[in-house]
Design an enzyme around this catalytic site. Structure first.
Site: not given
Ligand code: PLP
Length: 396
Positions: A63, A117, A188, A213
């Protein structure tokens, strides 16, 4: 920043490999290893002390960091021209991480616009309602209102081009205004991708991506990343690891694999996207096409200045409204009826019934999303095959 002396095409083809010199030699694999381990041997007490105090590079717990994940971060940072990147478990996790880091130490609100979005918009709703983060949602096409809001912003998050109407925001202008009041700007860049738009060249401070994407490009990973123009600080890494949206080596490896064909895929996406947009524009059944590469785009000059190419996401309106749009979707054979974008396969959706479903018809109308609007994510198939499918679906 890593010394990048190759073109992005070459850089992508070698994604994940050590660059010039370091780590090269006999027996080196051509593909980076998947280090699927949550823990790493800390070594001697002195080694552990050196690791935790930052005196030696290395890993303790995935992590906090992992070699495969770090290789992906380095690759995406170089693609965007940033000095550091953090990999996240989704695009939404990337937005949360970037917004948290950008607002740290800032007093004003997070300024954003309504056509970001859908997942980002819902996340900001949660941040405002539950976490009491001041969020100001302003129509960026109203230049006066946008500038006024930015003039008192704590941080700015924007998307250009927007989805599905492909509206642009002037990056140079917005960044200049925001920096005037010390507000960092997050862009973004998921839809444009670093192949078609480089927000750091216009002075943006942060770039976020949904790697689900175009960067991964194979519709088989949910992922994200946060890139910073300046080097990341220990405070940024603390935010990243404690928000919890980190990834395992295998997901990072899949995105590294996808990146190897990124430059190639984007050439095909750009070529097909513009060709389909022009073809649709010439059809009698079509009232309007939204694509930044078209001469009819209302912000054509800005698109040319700010983007290298218009990409493969577009939307169009059928004269026949909702009934015609439903018929069109149902007649498609090659183009899949599916959400998301940026994969190799062409996709079609009707935003009024998918991404903008939560809005009332009146709200949708105000947002410019009619019931007959269709969004296409054009893939890398042979152009003639895509056009043949669209032609059949259009002919009622
Ligand atoms: C898909 C998308 C996101 C969210 O990404 P996930 O990987 O689905 O969490 C954020 N921004 C844009 C522009 C997107 O297209």
């Amino acid at each position: 920043m890593r010394n990048v002396d190759h073109s992005p095409l070459t850089q992508c083809a070698h994604a994940g490999l050590p660059k010039s010199g370091a780590g090269r030699g006999a027996n080196r694999p051509a593909v980076p290893p998947i280090v699927q381990s949550t823990i790493f041997d800390l070594g001697s007490s002195d080694d552990a002390e050196a690791l935790f105090s930052g005196g030696r590079p290395g890993h303790a717990y995935t992590r906090f960091g992992n070699p495969t994940v770090a290789a992906l971060a380095e690759e995406i940072a170089a693609l965007e021209g940033g000095q550091g990147a953090m990999i996240t478990s989704s695009g939404n996790a990337a937005v949360l991480c970037a917004v948290t880091a950008a607002l740290d130490g800032r007093a004003g609100p997070l300024v954003t616009h309504p056509d970001v979005y859908g997942g980002t918009s819902e996340l900001f709703g949660i941040l405002a309602r539950i976490h009491r983060v001041p969020v100001e949602v302003v129509d960026a096409s109203d230049a006066g209102a946008w500038h006024t809001a930015i003039g008192r912003a704590g941080a700015v998050l924007l998307e250009t081009p927007s989805n599905p109407l492909m509206r642009l925001i002037d990056l140079r202008d917005t960044v200049e205004q925001a920096h005037g009041v010390g507000a960092p700007v997050i862009v973004d860049n998921t839809v444009a991708t670093p192949a078609n738009q480089q927000p750091f060249a216009w002075g943006a401070d942060w770039v976020v991506h949904s790697t689900s994407k175009y960067l991964n490009g194979h519709s088989d990973v949910i992922g994200g990343c946060v890139v910073r123009l300046e080097p990341l600080t220990p405070a940024h890494r603390i935010i990243h690891k404690n928000l919890g949206g980190t990834v395992n080596a295998f997901e990072a490896w899949l995105v590294l694999r996808g990146l190897r064909t990124f430059a190639l895929r984007m050439e095909a996406h750009n070529r097909n996207g513009l060709a389909v947009a022009r073809w649709l524009e010439a059809r009698d059944e079509v009232a309007r096409v939204h694509h930044p590469g078209l001469d009819t785009h209302p912000q054509r000059d800005l698109a040319r200045r700010q983007m290298h190419a218009g990409g493969a996401l577009l939307s169009f309106e059928l004269r026949g409204g909702e009934p015609a749009a439903r018929r069109f979707i149902d007649r498609l054979r090659l183009v899949m009826h599916a959400v998301s974008l940026g994969g190799m396969e062409s996709l079609a959706t009707r935003p009024a019934m998918s991404s903008h479903r939560g809005m009332s018809p009146a709200e949708r109308q105000r947002a410019g999303v009619s019931d007959g609007l269709i969004r296409l994510s054009i893939g890398v198939e042979r152009l003639e095959d895509i056009l043949e499918d669209l032609d059949r679906a259009l002919r009622a």
